[in-house]
Design a protein around this motif. Structure first.
Motif, PDB file in Angstrom:
ATOM      1  N   GLU A   1       0.814  -1.209   0.000  1.00 15.38           N
ATOM      2  CA  GLU A   1       0.000   0.000   0.000  1.00 15.38           C
ATOM      3  C   GLU A   1       0.855   1.269   0.000  1.00 15.38           C
ATOM      4  OE1 GLU A   1      -3.981   1.408   2.282  1.00 15.38           O
ATOM      5  OE2 GLU A   1      -2.371   0.628   3.526  1.00 15.38           O
ATOM      6  N   GLN A   2       1.948   1.269   0.750  1.00 14.02           N
ATOM      7  CA  GLN A   2       2.773   2.467   0.878  1.00 14.02           C
ATOM      8  C   GLN A   2       3.762   2.648  -0.270  1.00 14.02           C
ATOM      9  OE1 GLN A   2       4.563   2.156   4.752  1.00 14.02           O
ATOM     10  NE2 GLN A   2       2.696   2.763   5.798  1.00 14.02           N
ATOM     11  N   ASN A   3       4.344   1.549  -0.752  1.00 14.32           N
ATOM     12  CA  ASN A   3       5.429   1.659  -1.729  1.00 14.32           C
ATOM     13  C   ASN A   3       5.055   1.271  -3.154  1.00 14.32           C
ATOM     14  OD1 ASN A   3       7.087   2.370   0.438  1.00 14.32           O
ATOM     15  ND2 ASN A   3       7.622   0.250   0.822  1.00 14.32           N
ATOM     16  N   HIS A   4       4.005   0.497  -3.298  1.00 14.61           N
ATOM     17  CA  HIS A   4       3.638   0.002  -4.633  1.00 14.61           C
ATOM     18  C   HIS A   4       2.133   0.111  -4.839  1.00 14.61           C
ATOM     19  CE1 HIS A   4       7.694  -1.593  -4.779  1.00 14.61           C
ATOM     20  NE2 HIS A   4       7.470  -2.197  -3.633  1.00 14.61           N
ATOM     21  N   ARG A   5       1.574   1.232  -4.463  1.00 11.08           N
ATOM     22  CA  ARG A   5       0.120   1.418  -4.491  1.00 11.08           C
ATOM     23  C   ARG A   5      -0.484   1.108  -5.865  1.00 11.08           C
ATOM     24  NH1 ARG A   5      -2.789   3.563  -0.532  1.00 11.08           N
ATOM     25  NH2 ARG A   5      -4.936   4.047  -1.011  1.00 11.08           N
ATOM     26  N   HIS A   6       0.281   1.355  -6.917  1.00 12.98           N
ATOM     27  CA  HIS A   6      -0.214   1.098  -8.270  1.00 12.98           C
ATOM     28  C   HIS A   6      -0.465  -0.394  -8.511  1.00 12.98           C
ATOM     29  CE1 HIS A   6       4.119   0.501  -8.518  1.00 12.98           C
ATOM     30  NE2 HIS A   6       3.901  -0.258  -9.587  1.00 12.98           N
ATOM     31  N   MET A   7       0.102  -1.261  -7.672  1.00 12.97           N
ATOM     32  CA  MET A   7      -0.093  -2.701  -7.821  1.00 12.97           C
ATOM     33  C   MET A   7      -1.150  -3.249  -6.861  1.00 12.97           C
ATOM     34  SD  MET A   7       3.648  -4.295  -8.720  1.00 12.97           S
ATOM     35  CE  MET A   7       4.118  -4.501  -7.039  1.00 12.97           C
ATOM     36  N   LEU A   8      -1.764  -2.382  -6.085  1.00 13.73           N
ATOM     37  CA  LEU A   8      -2.779  -2.811  -5.123  1.00 13.73           C
ATOM     38  C   LEU A   8      -4.043  -3.192  -5.888  1.00 13.73           C
ATOM     39  CD1 LEU A   8      -3.361  -3.154  -2.121  1.00 13.73           C
ATOM     40  CD2 LEU A   8      -4.125  -0.796  -2.073  1.00 13.73           C
ATOM     41  N   SER A   9      -4.306  -4.479  -5.946  1.00 14.49           N
ATOM     42  CA  SER A   9      -5.444  -4.981  -6.720  1.00 14.49           C
ATOM     43  C   SER A   9      -6.534  -5.508  -5.799  1.00 14.49           C
ATOM     44  CB  SER A   9      -4.991  -6.111  -7.642  1.00 14.49           C
ATOM     45  OG  SER A   9      -4.667  -7.257  -6.868  1.00 14.49           O
ATOM     46  N   ALA A  10      -7.680  -5.785  -6.398  1.00 18.89           N
ATOM     47  CA  ALA A  10      -8.794  -6.367  -5.640  1.00 18.89           C
ATOM     48  C   ALA A  10      -8.387  -7.717  -5.044  1.00 18.89           C
ATOM     49  CB  ALA A  10     -10.010  -6.523  -6.544  1.00 18.89           C
ATOM     50  N   LYS A  11      -7.585  -8.486  -5.770  1.00 17.59           N
ATOM     51  CA  LYS A  11      -7.139  -9.790  -5.267  1.00 17.59           C
ATOM     52  C   LYS A  11      -6.309  -9.631  -3.992  1.00 17.59           C
ATOM     53  CE  LYS A  11      -7.169 -12.380  -9.555  1.00 17.59           C
ATOM     54  NZ  LYS A  11      -6.403 -13.164 -10.506  1.00 17.59           N
ATOM     55  N   CYS A  12      -5.468  -8.616  -3.953  1.00 16.32           N
ATOM     56  CA  CYS A  12      -4.645  -8.383  -2.758  1.00 16.32           C
ATOM     57  C   CYS A  12      -5.514  -7.953  -1.580  1.00 16.32           C
ATOM     58  CB  CYS A  12      -3.582  -7.327  -3.048  1.00 16.32           C
ATOM     59  SG  CYS A  12      -2.327  -7.865  -4.222  1.00 16.32           S
ATOM     60  N   VAL A  13      -6.474  -7.081  -1.838  1.00 13.51           N
ATOM     61  CA  VAL A  13      -7.369  -6.615  -0.772  1.00 13.51           C
ATOM     62  C   VAL A  13      -8.200  -7.777  -0.245  1.00 13.51           C
ATOM     63  CG1 VAL A  13      -9.301  -5.088  -0.229  1.00 13.51           C
ATOM     64  CG2 VAL A  13      -7.418  -4.248  -1.632  1.00 13.51           C
ATOM     65  N   VAL A  14      -8.743  -8.594  -1.143  1.00 14.47           N
ATOM     66  CA  VAL A  14      -9.543  -9.752  -0.728  1.00 14.47           C
ATOM     67  C   VAL A  14      -8.695 -10.745   0.071  1.00 14.47           C
ATOM     68  CG1 VAL A  14     -10.806 -11.776  -1.582  1.00 14.47           C
ATOM     69  CG2 VAL A  14     -11.259  -9.514  -2.542  1.00 14.47           C
ATOM     70  N   ALA A  15      -7.456 -10.960  -0.348  1.00 13.44           N
ATOM     71  CA  ALA A  15      -6.571 -11.867   0.389  1.00 13.44           C
ATOM     72  C   ALA A  15      -6.321 -11.335   1.797  1.00 13.44           C
ATOM     73  CB  ALA A  15      -5.254 -12.057  -0.360  1.00 13.44           C
ATOM     74  N   MET A  16      -6.145 -10.028   1.931  1.00 16.73           N
ATOM     75  CA  MET A  16      -5.926  -9.435   3.251  1.00 16.73           C
ATOM     76  C   MET A  16      -7.188  -9.531   4.095  1.00 16.73           C
ATOM     77  SD  MET A  16      -3.488  -8.180   4.984  1.00 16.73           S
ATOM     78  CE  MET A  16      -3.881  -8.318   6.709  1.00 16.73           C
ATOM     79  N   LEU A  17      -8.346  -9.289   3.493  1.00 14.13           N
ATOM     80  CA  LEU A  17      -9.614  -9.428   4.217  1.00 14.13           C
ATOM     81  C   LEU A  17      -9.821 -10.871   4.683  1.00 14.13           C
ATOM     82  CD1 LEU A  17     -11.992  -7.208   2.068  1.00 14.13           C
ATOM     83  CD2 LEU A  17     -11.251  -6.789   4.419  1.00 14.13           C
ATOM     84  N   ASP A  18      -9.490 -11.816   3.829  1.00 16.64           N
ATOM     85  CA  ASP A  18      -9.596 -13.230   4.188  1.00 16.64           C
ATOM     86  C   ASP A  18      -8.700 -13.553   5.381  1.00 16.64           C
ATOM     87  OD1 ASP A  18     -10.491 -16.004   3.674  1.00 16.64           O
ATOM     88  OD2 ASP A  18      -8.391 -16.318   3.108  1.00 16.64           O
ATOM     89  N   CYS A  19      -7.503 -13.010   5.356  1.00 15.26           N
ATOM     90  CA  CYS A  19      -6.554 -13.226   6.448  1.00 15.26           C
ATOM     91  C   CYS A  19      -7.125 -12.674   7.762  1.00 15.26           C
ATOM     92  CB  CYS A  19      -5.228 -12.554   6.105  1.00 15.26           C
ATOM     93  SG  CYS A  19      -3.886 -12.989   7.202  1.00 15.26           S
ATOM     94  N   CYS A  20      -7.662 -11.480   7.705  1.00 15.05           N
ATOM     95  CA  CYS A  20      -8.257 -10.870   8.900  1.00 15.05           C
ATOM     96  C   CYS A  20      -9.463 -11.665   9.378  1.00 15.05           C
ATOM     97  CB  CYS A  20      -8.656  -9.428   8.608  1.00 15.05           C
ATOM     98  SG  CYS A  20      -7.263  -8.327   8.353  1.00 15.05           S
ATOM     99  N   ALA A  21     -10.281 -12.110   8.454  1.00 10.02           N
ATOM    100  CA  ALA A  21     -11.479 -12.868   8.821  1.00 10.02           C
ATOM    101  C   ALA A  21     -11.107 -14.181   9.500  1.00 10.02           C
ATOM    102  CB  ALA A  21     -12.332 -13.131   7.588  1.00 10.02           C
ATOM    103  N   ARG A  22     -10.086 -14.837   8.979  1.00 11.51           N
ATOM    104  CA  ARG A  22      -9.659 -16.104   9.578  1.00 11.51           C
ATOM    105  C   ARG A  22      -9.157 -15.918  11.005  1.00 11.51           C
ATOM    106  NH1 ARG A  22      -8.540 -20.450   5.778  1.00 11.51           N
ATOM    107  NH2 ARG A  22      -8.940 -19.705   3.676  1.00 11.51           N
ATOM    108  N   LYS A  23      -8.577 -14.761  11.289  1.00 13.22           N
ATOM    109  CA  LYS A  23      -8.064 -14.476  12.623  1.00 13.22           C
ATOM    110  C   LYS A  23      -9.022 -13.601  13.423  1.00 13.22           C
ATOM    111  CE  LYS A  23      -3.963 -15.840  13.497  1.00 13.22           C
ATOM    112  NZ  LYS A  23      -3.683 -16.849  14.484  1.00 13.22           N
ATOM    113  N   GLN A  24     -10.216 -13.373  12.871  1.00 14.15           N
ATOM    114  CA  GLN A  24     -11.268 -12.577  13.515  1.00 14.15           C
ATOM    115  C   GLN A  24     -10.742 -11.207  13.933  1.00 14.15           C
ATOM    116  OE1 GLN A  24     -12.699 -15.221  16.551  1.00 14.15           O
ATOM    117  NE2 GLN A  24     -13.750 -16.502  15.073  1.00 14.15           N
ATOM    118  N   GLN A  25     -10.140 -10.508  12.997  1.00 17.35           N
ATOM    119  CA  GLN A  25      -9.549  -9.205  13.256  1.00 17.35           C
ATOM    120  C   GLN A  25     -10.452  -8.047  12.836  1.00 17.35           C
ATOM    121  OE1 GLN A  25      -6.440  -8.496  14.681  1.00 17.35           O
ATOM    122  NE2 GLN A  25      -6.439 -10.652  15.219  1.00 17.35           N
ATOM    123  N   PHE A  26     -11.735  -8.291  12.724  1.00 16.30           N
ATOM    124  CA  PHE A  26     -12.668  -7.210  12.348  1.00 16.30           C
ATOM    125  C   PHE A  26     -13.249  -6.579  13.558  1.00 16.30           C
ATOM    126  CE2 PHE A  26     -12.736  -9.611   8.358  1.00 16.30           C
ATOM    127  CZ  PHE A  26     -12.477  -8.580   7.492  1.00 16.30           C
TER     128      PHE A  26
END
Length: 80
Positions: A55-80
């Protein structure tokens, strides 16, 4: 492949080694794969580190797949 076979340490080492090489540029797919690996192995701290760097260094490469993967990671660890 590394993460699914219990080799997350090797996957992260390879990911960081590729980042260090000047001749190699990481792609959106590589970030997405790393985040998915972290998600499936419960490594939320590593995922946050990778996502924050993306997000900070390569924002142009921030895709929906990356965001979904991060959301999945948070959901698995109940970080919401």
């Amino acid at each position: 492949c590394y993460a699914k076979n219990g080799e997350m340490e090797n996957m992260l080492a390879l990911f960081h080694r590729i980042k260090q090489e000047e001749s190699t540029k990481l792609s959106t797919a590589m970030y997405s794969i790393a985040l998915n690996g972290c998600s499936h192995t419960g490594r939320i701290e590593d995922a946050w580190h990778i996502f924050t760097e993306l997000e900070q260094n390569h924002r142009h490469m921030l895709s929906a797949k990356c965001v979904v993967a991060m959301l999945d990671c948070c959901a698995r660890k109940q970080q919401f």
